[in-house]
Design an enzyme around this catalytic site. Structure first.
Site, PDB file in Angstrom:
ATOM      1  CG  HIS A 114      -1.783   1.224   1.311  1.00 37.60           C
ATOM      2  ND1 HIS A 114      -2.729   1.530   0.357  1.00 37.60           N
ATOM      3  CD2 HIS A 114      -1.826   2.235   2.202  1.00 37.60           C
ATOM      4  CE1 HIS A 114      -3.328   2.663   0.672  1.00 37.60           C
ATOM      5  NE2 HIS A 114      -2.802   3.112   1.787  1.00 37.60           N
ATOM      6  CB  CYS A 115       3.692   2.271   1.883  1.00 40.70           C
ATOM      7  SG  CYS A 115       2.651   2.279   3.365  1.00 40.70           S
ATOM      8  CB  ILE A 116       7.024   1.241  -1.735  1.00 42.68           C
ATOM      9  CG1 ILE A 116       7.544   1.033  -0.314  1.00 42.68           C
ATOM     10  CG2 ILE A 116       8.178   1.673  -2.628  1.00 42.68           C
ATOM     11  CD1 ILE A 116       8.594  -0.045  -0.195  1.00 42.68           C
TER      12      ILE A 116
ATOM     13  CG  ASP B  41       3.066   6.308   0.776  1.00 47.43           C
ATOM     14  OD1 ASP B  41       1.883   6.032   0.493  1.00 47.43           O
ATOM     15  OD2 ASP B  41       3.591   6.008   1.854  1.00 47.43           O
TER      16      ASP B  41
END
Length: 426
Positions: free
Chosen positions: A262-264, A267
């Site tokens: 979900h992040c890298i 974001d």
């Protein structure tokens, strides 16, 4: 002044549920709110759907009588502090999708009371806490920073990480004013071993984006170098091992089939989207995304080349994918590059199956998939076995001895690759 130990957590997913459990362990009364009735039902039964939280963890909190789970925001009026931990994905256009955060804030505004502290944990663009969340909450008639307090404290969870527990990871905190920061520090200091106060919510928002943009860009660099090294006949994995012996000035990053989680993958685009408003250039972010997004295509091209060398076309070949989760030892398939590889292989006419001990079934491309039992017979029947996620539970030697052709995108066979000539690296 003693803080009333009652906290609310909005969103009981990979971020919110572990946070709620930790607050409960520290003696807080916890009101967990989630829009999913199915999640609420499971938690009330003492069942966890998060890998880093066990059923026993949930049961213990329920037994204590301090964990209350509901879909009803009205319960949050009892809380001293409320953490918002909802998803912030990207739209297809790679613009931020703030709908979950907006929905949470709008519902919270209806029950907000004077003196409460609101802490946003969901990843957002710099300025979102003040520019977007504060005005929504102020629809309650209360003034942010005066009648209620507002801060940003980014989640820094690493699913599946057994070395660093949630409370071991320093908690970055930035409020919209000094009082908001101080109150958030006071709350989180009771749970986390270290808190890192910043001068503003914007600094805290930017810190989270910096962390993951740093990783995305460096992974993009090593993925690009992996492609170059392959064309030069150089083993990039050996090169990385050699480079990381330098005790300063180098940090090892490893190539793979693409970015997941979900992040890298997400974001950096929150940062680049906001940067456009300042007419600022984010070339590194865009270039890294181009490289990382193209890795599944490269993986499929390499599979086709390896099969061609054996006189086999990709169309009609049996391909077994080992691992569809986005990273080792988790069951999370969000943004997993394995799903892209699967789709590309199907487009080319391959017969695709998968095994993943953490993902027993999967809905993808309009159909339901099931993890195949990993047997010697299954491995031997494949034209190519592709390692996409290097789960630690895999018996790599067993796989190597039964498979006819292996394409390893994770260097999983590094311990004994020299024994087997049919293993090929990314």
């Amino acid at each position: 002044m003693a803080v009333i130990k009652i906290i609310g957590v909005i969103g009981l997913g990979y971020v919110g549920l572990p946070l709620a459990i930790e607050f409960c362990r520290r003696g807080f009364e916890v009101y967990g709110i989630d829009r999913s009735e199915e999640r609420v039902k499971l938690l009330r039964q003492g069942k966890s759907y998060i890998g880093d939280v066990s059923d026993a963890d949930v049961e213990a909190c329920l037994t204590s009588g301090k964990f209350h789970i509901s879909t009803d925001y009205a319960l949050l009026s009892k809380a001293y502090a409320i953490s918002i931990c909802v998803p912030t994905p990207l739209r297809k256009t790679k613009d931020p999708d703030m709908s979950y955060v907006v929905d949470a804030a709008e519902n919270l505004a209806k029950v907000l009371r004077p003196g409460q502290l609101i802490i946003l944990e969901s990843t957002v663009y710099p300025g979102a806490t003040e520019e977007l969340i504060a005005p929504i909450l102020e629809k309650s008639g209360l003034k942010a920073g005066k009648d209620f307090y507002l801060a940003f404290s980014p989640e820094r969870v690493d699913p599946g990480n057994r070395k660093y527990k949630l409370t071991d990871i320093p908690k970055v905190i930035g409020g919209i004013n000094k009082e908001s920061t101080e109150k958030a520090v006071e709350i989180y200091s009771q749970v986390f071993k270290q808190v890192v106060p910043l001068n503003s919510a914007r600094e805290a928002e930017m810190a989270k984006l910096l962390e993951n943009t740093f990783r995305a860009v460096n992974i993009g660099l090593i993925n690009e170098l992996a492609l170059v090294a392959h064309k030069m006949g150089i083993n990039i994995w050996n090169v990385i091992e050699a480079a990381k012996t330098k005790p300063f000035g180098f940090m090892a990053f490893y190539p793979g089939p693409g970015l997941g989680g979900h992040c890298i993958p997400i974001d950096p685009f929150y940062l680049s989207w906001k940067a456009k408003a300042y007419r600022a250039d984010t070339s590194f972010i865009e270039l890294a995304d181009k490289v990382n997004s193209n890795m599944p295509v490269h993986v499929v091209e390499r599979i086709a080349d390896l099969l061609n060398q054996q006189g086999k076309p990709l169309r009609g070949s049996k391909i077994l994918l080992l691992g569809v989760a986005y990273k080792q030892d988790v069951g999370d398939v969000r943004e997993s590059p394995a799903l892209d590889v699967m789709g590309l292989l199907l487009q080319k006419g391959a017969e695709v199956a998968y095994n993943d001990p953490y993902v027993p079934h999967l809905e993808h491309l309009g159909r339901e998939w099931h993890s195949q039992k990993l047997t010697g017979e299954l491995l031997a029947a494949q034209d190519c076995v592709v390692v996409l996620t290097d789960h630690s539970s895999y018996d790599w030697e067993f796989i190597a001895r039964h498979a006819n052709l292996i394409f390893d995108t994770r260097n999983a066979f590094k311990s004994f690759k020299s024994e087997f000539q049919h293993i090929h690296l990314l």
